[in-house]
Design an enzyme around this catalytic site. Structure first.
Site, short mmCIF file in Angstrom:
data_model
loop_
_atom_site.label_atom_id
_atom_site.label_comp_id
_atom_site.label_asym_id
_atom_site.label_seq_id
_atom_site.Cartn_x
_atom_site.Cartn_y
_atom_site.Cartn_z
N ARG A 1 0.85 -1.19 0.00
CA ARG A 1 0.00 0.00 0.00
C ARG A 1 0.88 1.24 0.00
O ARG A 1 1.93 1.26 0.65
CB ARG A 1 -0.89 0.06 1.25
N GLU B 1 -4.04 7.42 -5.48
CA GLU B 1 -4.34 6.50 -6.58
C GLU B 1 -5.63 6.88 -7.27
O GLU B 1 -6.62 7.16 -6.58
CB GLU B 1 -4.41 5.06 -6.04
N HIS C 1 -0.86 0.05 -9.43
CA HIS C 1 -1.63 -0.89 -8.57
C HIS C 1 -2.19 -2.05 -9.41
O HIS C 1 -3.40 -2.31 -9.41
CB HIS C 1 -2.75 -0.16 -7.84
#
Ligand code: NAD
Length: 279
Positions: A203, A232, A253
């Protein structure tokens, strides 16, 4: 008279793989709220299915009928877990299902290794590295019993400081929590080998991003690979300095973004929520 089987009503708040949506329609009375009725789930939902939606404490408090949240994937950092606990709302995630996909992403970015966090993904990364390269591994995870690594003979359980100092490649596989945020600041990077690489496919925010940029420029570490960012999707406005660094690789991601893994984690979220509704 034949009575139709009871189907729990479930609100699906994110895009799920079509095979998982089909399965959810078979198991549940599935509602996919759209604008302008998106917030209607807060009044009505007993069960939710989510992937990336943020569920704040006020969402949870407002959703007085809510009993359980099925979460595709393992990370639950966008859901207020304390509010769920207080309200008696179960969170049912799908740990393990995406471990291979994320481990493979890490493999594409690295060769040898120290690990912080030895859950499903950390352990899978260790297995792949040992199988492919016979790597020796230093690892830290204070919450796992030591014998879970018995089948990884070249893995040494260590302190965080030793992992940070010893690793050529330091890969993080911990959840984002208050205690893991900023786990790697400038101070920890100054303890690392100057030829070391940091990988964060867990993360954004576990590695302090501003400090990472400084550590790369100051030559404290050699390079970095980030699959996860604090913002993000990551924007050029925020990440230009990091992205312009020649020894920085950034992916948006995509660790668990293979079609197969998206299908499997979404189906697992549907099945696990369904098992819970029958408890
Ligand atoms: P997991 O729950 O199996 O493992 C997490 C491990 O971290 C546990 O063993 C736990 O004991 C350990 N841990 C917690 N706090 C720690 C600390 N302070 N120091 C050391 N270890 C600590 O989860 P997993 O399936 O291995 O996933 C790990 C993380 O990867 C998730 O929380 C998620 O945020 C992230 N993830 C990213 C992607 C991606 O697309 N890049 C996909 C899946 C998961």
């Amino acid at each position: 008279e034949v009575t139709a089987a009871y189907k729990p009503t479930v609100y699906l708040l994110d895009d799920f793989h079509p095979i998982a949506v089909k399965r959810a329609k078979a198991l549940f009375n599935l509602i996919t709220p759209t604008h302008p009725d998106w917030q209607s789930w807060r009044e009505n939902a007993e069960f939710l299915l989510v992937k990336g939606s943020t569920l704040t404490a006020s969402d949870i408090k407002a959703a007085s009928k809510l009993r359980a949240i099925g979460k595709q994937g393992v990370g639950i950092d966008k859901i207020d877990a304390q509010a769920c606990k207080d309200a008696g709302v179960a969170i049912i995630n799908t740990p393990g299902v995406n471990a291979t996909a994320v481990a493979e992403l890490v493999l594409t970015l690295t060769m040898t290794l120290g690990l912080i966090g030895m859950g499903n993904i950390g352990k899978r990364v260790a297995e792949i590295f040992q199988g492919a390269f016979g790597s020796s591994i230093v690892a830290y995870d204070p919450f796992m019993p030591a014998d879970v690594w018995d089948d990884l003979p070249h893995t040494r359980i260590s302190t965080p400081a030793e992992v940070i100092e010893a690793a050529d490649v330091l890969s993080l596989h911990v959840p984002l929590t208050a205690s893991t945020r900023d786990m790697l600041t400038y101070k920890e990077k100054s303890m690392m080998r100057p030829e070391a690489i940091i990988i964060d496919a867990a993360r954004g925010g576990i590695v302090n991003e501003a400090d990472l940029c400084r550590a790369l420029s100051d030559g404290l570490i050699w390079g970095a690979g980030l699959d996860c960012h604090e913002e993000e999707p990551p924007t050029k406005a925020r990440y230009a300095a990091l992205w312009e660094h020649p020894r920085m690789v950034s992916t948006p991601h995509i660790g668990a973004a293979t079609n197969q893994t998206q299908m499997e984690t979404a189906v697992a979220a549907v099945e696990r929520l369904h098992a819970h509704t029958g408890e």
